[in-house]
Design an enzyme around this catalytic site. Structure first.
Site, PDB file in Angstrom:
ATOM      1  N   ARG A  47       4.646   6.751  -1.133  1.00 42.94           N
ATOM      2  CA  ARG A  47       4.416   5.308  -1.184  1.00 42.94           C
ATOM      3  C   ARG A  47       5.245   4.698  -2.309  1.00 42.94           C
ATOM      4  O   ARG A  47       4.843   4.676  -3.459  1.00 42.94           O
ATOM      5  CB  ARG A  47       2.926   4.996  -1.397  1.00 42.94           C
ATOM      6  N   SER A 116      -5.224   2.051   7.293  1.00 40.02           N
ATOM      7  CA  SER A 116      -6.102   1.543   6.241  1.00 40.02           C
ATOM      8  C   SER A 116      -7.155   0.617   6.837  1.00 40.02           C
ATOM      9  O   SER A 116      -6.863  -0.186   7.719  1.00 40.02           O
ATOM     10  CB  SER A 116      -5.298   0.774   5.192  1.00 40.02           C
ATOM     11  N   LYS A 147      -2.252  -1.111  -6.628  1.00 41.16           N
ATOM     12  CA  LYS A 147      -2.293  -2.241  -5.689  1.00 41.16           C
ATOM     13  C   LYS A 147      -3.114  -3.353  -6.339  1.00 41.16           C
ATOM     14  O   LYS A 147      -4.295  -3.535  -6.049  1.00 41.16           O
ATOM     15  CB  LYS A 147      -2.891  -1.821  -4.341  1.00 41.16           C
TER      16      LYS A 147
END
Length: 219
Positions: A47, A116, A147
């Site tokens: 990621r 998700s 995040k």
């Protein structure tokens, strides 16, 4: 649906590994992933959204081979084209990405898809689409530095997922050694611990400590 080949690695250590170079204590993803693999983590998600496409491609070629040689599974977050280009084992997508049935068509039947979810409504929709999906993400449980704009969903949604998810799930978001007990107690069998792992001075030892908590019998 039958779990596709490789999902056994989802449960291998109970820890779902995710790269986050910005909080990796000055180390690059190659070094961090190597240490995660040495620590026994076999399910690795790449990621990195702020790097350019070429850098991501070149890095993922190396990481894919490293994970494969370790007998693990290599997942790419969001970038379906990158996953196809480097022959990753699958992708993890969000609610605003391409529909899962489209992603499944793009990837074929032998790749993994994670989705998700952030609410009971999204989980129930995932259940309806389970023929396309291999696992779901549940979170963010707590606020997370990786995040910053994500809104925490708390333990209540995790407990709901543990009772109602019709596929494996990974709890994610702000989970660290000091609060992993409540996540396990709520029903999580697989947990994404990001900054607490990649930023650890000794990643292997950190994974060992997390596993001790996960498999201590409290759940």
């Amino acid at each position: 649906m039958n779990l596709r080949a490789g999902m056994e690695s989802f449960f291998n250590t109970g820890i779902y590994g995710i790269t986050a170079e910005k909080v990796s204590n000055g180390r690059d993803n190659i070094e961090v992933v190597r240490e995660m693999l040495e620590g026994g983590i076999k399910f690795i998600q790449y990621r990195e959204k702020e790097k350019d496409a070429l850098s991501r491609y070149e890095e993922c070629l190396i990481l894919r081979d490293m994970v494969k040689q370790a007998g693990g599974v290599f997942i790419i977050d969001d970038f379906i084209d990158l996953a196809i280009a480097v022959n990753a084992d699958g992708v993890h997508i969000g609610q605003a990405d391409l529909p899962v049935h489209v992603v499944r068509k793009m990837l074929g039947s032998d790749k993994l898809i994670g989705l998700s979810t952030h609410s009971a409504e999204e989980l129930e929709r995932a259940n309806e689409l389970k023929k396309y999906i291999d696992y779901i993400g549940v979170g963010p449980i707590h606020a997370t530095p990786t995040k910053k704009d994500a809104v925490p969903v708390g333990i209540d949604y995790l407990s709901y997922a543990a009772k109602n998810a019709q596929m494996p799930f990974v709890a994610i978001g702000g989970i660290k050694e000091h609060n992993i007990d409540e996540v396990i107690s709520a029903g999580a069998k697989t947990v994404a611990v990001v900054s607490d792992v990649v930023g650890a001075e000794n990643i292997k030892r950190k994974v060992e400590k997390l596993r001790e908590k996960m498999f201590s019998g409290i759940h």
